[in-house]
Design a protein around this motif. Structure first.
Motif, PDB file in Angstrom:
ATOM      1  N   CYS A 167      -5.845  10.239   7.328  1.00 19.46           N
ATOM      2  CA  CYS A 167      -6.372   8.928   6.968  1.00 19.46           C
ATOM      3  C   CYS A 167      -6.841   8.921   5.516  1.00 19.46           C
ATOM      4  CB  CYS A 167      -7.515   8.542   7.900  1.00 19.46           C
ATOM      5  SG  CYS A 167      -6.961   7.970   9.521  1.00 19.46           S
ATOM      6  N   ARG A 168      -7.473  10.002   5.087  1.00 18.17           N
ATOM      7  CA  ARG A 168      -7.993  10.060   3.721  1.00 18.17           C
ATOM      8  C   ARG A 168      -6.896   9.830   2.695  1.00 18.17           C
ATOM      9  NH1 ARG A 168      -8.042  12.980  -0.663  1.00 18.17           N
ATOM     10  NH2 ARG A 168      -6.648  14.547   0.244  1.00 18.17           N
ATOM     11  N   ILE A 169      -5.781  10.526   2.829  1.00 15.18           N
ATOM     12  CA  ILE A 169      -4.741  10.424   1.816  1.00 15.18           C
ATOM     13  C   ILE A 169      -4.039   9.065   1.859  1.00 15.18           C
ATOM     14  CG2 ILE A 169      -4.394  12.906   1.691  1.00 15.18           C
ATOM     15  CD1 ILE A 169      -1.921  12.579   3.433  1.00 15.18           C
ATOM     16  N   ARG A 170      -4.257   8.316   2.929  1.00 16.30           N
ATOM     17  CA  ARG A 170      -3.677   6.974   3.020  1.00 16.30           C
ATOM     18  C   ARG A 170      -4.707   5.881   2.731  1.00 16.30           C
ATOM     19  NH1 ARG A 170      -1.032  10.412   6.337  1.00 16.30           N
ATOM     20  NH2 ARG A 170       1.216  10.147   6.597  1.00 16.30           N
ATOM     21  N   GLY A 171      -5.905   6.283   2.348  1.00 16.78           N
ATOM     22  CA  GLY A 171      -6.916   5.300   1.989  1.00 16.78           C
ATOM     23  C   GLY A 171      -7.550   4.596   3.166  1.00 16.78           C
ATOM     24  N   MET A 172      -7.557   5.231   4.340  1.00 20.15           N
ATOM     25  CA  MET A 172      -8.172   4.637   5.522  1.00 20.15           C
ATOM     26  C   MET A 172      -9.384   5.463   5.947  1.00 20.15           C
ATOM     27  SD  MET A 172      -4.875   3.502   7.854  1.00 20.15           S
ATOM     28  CE  MET A 172      -4.213   5.182   7.982  1.00 20.15           C
TER      29      MET A 172
END
Length: 560
Positions: A167-172
């Motif tokens: 989620c972090r690397i996708r901005g969530m």
């Protein structure tokens, strides 16, 4: 040579096991390394969230407003018979049955096959590409603990860590939701254990273990900006009952445990089911908390007007409570009515609420319970062989699922949100760099003439109307701004109610610039330099004089 021999041996084993289903060959768990994202915007330390009044803001509560909106990862770490490919009445029964039939190692292997296939990098991409900013992650103590409850099991954090990083690397953001506590906080299947509902609040050991587990979670994820919040207990009312001081007191105990190790993360308190079933946060001295509600209009499954009234009643309920904390609808469903989905999401957006639908994926051919649907064969936990279970659970993934277009389309549109939800703001003309004021206590026309924000005369409450327009109430006199169409279309705060002349459309021009258009004459509001910068609804198009910046009353700028 060694690598070649190992590959050859692996091929031999796979071929041999395919011929002999009685041979016990346990499969290795699939690679859970982080897949590369398809879209940018990774979360950084500057994105750490805290509450600020009724808002959630980044930069530890001092930055821009952030709206947590997305879905639940229900059915992944907590299986429910009605929505997952199983006939198990609950997670605990499934685990115990597999252990008694196959042993612990095989049990763990089968569950890993399900979890490896149910949620993959494709599902993260699907959520990110829809525009989600958050996913609520339900889990139970069983996902983390050793069987004897003595400690976190080896590899117990792997699933949560992997999910959070993807989620972090996708901005969530991720909302960590303890869906099932030791002994079950509600006795329902979605807690992972069906029982009479009285095995938690009156069992000091189960409560102490749950507090211990929250300490472990908070200690592991303190300082992690991707973790938006800790959701203490899912639907903690006994057998669907209401939350009372019984639950509130336990919330307070967990709150203290978390705060002993993590002073920064948001903590979520759930209500079953309305505002009256939660205390004012001042009663317990809670700060940096969010109040959560689950809204299911069961009496209006096929009734659009009923769902509209249901949503409006919830909005009034929250407004009347006046808790001054952010509102989060952690679970909701509008069933098969596309117009009800549209109305509900618009209403949540306009109120500035946070929300996650239930759920991302559900069993069925056209079920509104899932943004995605799939229909794999159910596992019979009592009779299916290991081979059959493995084969069935390999087919629960993204490649065998499809969109429910009613829910998907509504969510994609709703997730765009509104940049200016209901609330108090001040406006600044781009052309003049002056703040707009309802001068003379609202008795004079609106004018862009203030060098700085001073208070009530410059404050306007945005109210979203059901027809897609907004109205502006001046805090100088409590009157609504009117485009006086029989007096040259000038703007003045003079109306006690909202009629045609008090309605405007708000249009986004750039990520930081907006324009207002009168819904009555379809003309844009302009700052008229030839009339001492008084505002008129007279412009046919948007140029420099029609563009405005919008700010929260604490000075933070509205940006989309």
């Amino acid at each position: 040579m060694k690598k070649t021999l190992l590959i050859a041996f692996g091929i031999f084993l796979l071929a041999f096991s395919a011929c002999n289903e009685h041979l016990i060959v346990e499969e290795m768990e699939a690679d859970t390394s982080v897949e590369m994202l398809k879209s940018g915007g990774a979360i950084t330390s500057a994105d750490f969230l805290k509450t600020n009044g009724t808002f959630i803001r980044n930069n530890y509560g001092n930055g821009s407003n952030v709206y947590l909106r997305g879905t639940n990862a229900g059915g992944w770490l907590v299986q429910e018979e009605w929505m997952c490919a199983t006939n198990a009445p609950d997670q605990k029964t499934m685990m115990n049955t597999f252990e008694s039939r196959f042993g612990k190692s095989a049990r763990n292997n089968l569950i890993s096959i399900y979890e490896n296939n149910y949620w993959t990098s494709q599902d993260f991409d699907n959520c990110a590409n829809m525009g989600m900013t958050a996913i609520r992650l339900p889990f139970t103590y069983m996902n983390l603990m050793k069987d004897d409850w003595s400690d976190i099991k080896t590899g117990g954090w792997d699933r949560l860590d992997w999910f959070i990083e993807n989620c972090r690397i996708r901005g969530m953001y991720v909302i960590l939701d303890l869906h099932g506590a030791f002994g079950s906080q509600n006795g329902m299947d979605h807690s992972g254990e069906v029982n009479d509902g009285y095995q938690f609040y009156w069992n000091d050991y189960h409560k102490s273990m749950t507090k211990w587990l929250w300490w472990q979670i908070a200690n592991r994820y303190k300082g992690n900006p991707t973790v938006a919040a800790y959701d203490i207990l899912n639907e903690p009312g006994i057998k669907g009952g209401l939350t009372t001081s019984l639950q509130w007191d336990f919330y307070d105990e967990v709150y203290d445990v978390i705060r002993s190790v993590d002073s920064d993360h948001i903590i979520i308190m759930e209500s079953c089911w309305d505002a009256a079933q939660l205390p004012h946060p001042n009663v317990y001295g809670w700060t940096n908390v969010v109040y959560e509600y689950h809204y299911y209009p069961w009496d209006y499954v096929n009734d659009y007007n009923g769902q509209v009234n249901f949503v409006n009643s919830k909005i009034n309920d929250i407004a009347n409570a006046g808790y001054n904390v952010p509102t989060y609808v952690g679970e909701f469903n509008c069933f098969g009515l596309a117009n009800a989905w549209e109305y509900t999401l618009n209403a949540y957006n306009n109120e500035g609420w946070h929300y996650t639908s239930w759920t991302y994926k559900a069993l069925g051919n056209n079920t509104s319970w899932g943004i995605y649907n799939h229909n794999p064969s159910r596992v019979d936990i009592y009779n299916n062989s290991k081979k059959t279970i493995r084969n069935k659970w390999r087919k629960v993934g993204a490649s065998n699922s499809w969109r429910n277009n009613t829910v998907y389309d509504a969510m994609v549109e709703g997730l765009k949100g509104t940049a200016v939800p209901n609330g108090e703001y001040y406006f600044k003309g781009v052309s003049t760099n002056k703040i707009i004021s309802a001068d003379n206590g609202g008795n004079d026309p609106l004018v862009a003439n203030r060098s700085s924000y001073g208070g009530a005369w410059e404050t306007f409450t945005v109210v979203h109307n059901s027809d897609g327009t907004i109205s502006l109430k001046s805090e100088a006199n409590g009157k609504y701004v009117c485009a006086v169409h029989d007096e040259d279309n000038r703007l003045i705060a003079r109306s006690s109610g909202i009629g045609a002349w008090e309605k405007f459309y708000i249009e986004k021009i750039t990520s930081t610039q907006f324009a207002l258009k009168s819904s009555y004459n379809n003309k844009y509001v302009t700052i008229n330099q030839e009339a001492s910068n008084v505002l008129y609804a007279t412009a046919d198009a948007v140029n420099l004089w029609e563009v405005m910046y919008i700010y929260n009353t604490d000075g933070t700028q509205i940006m989309d």
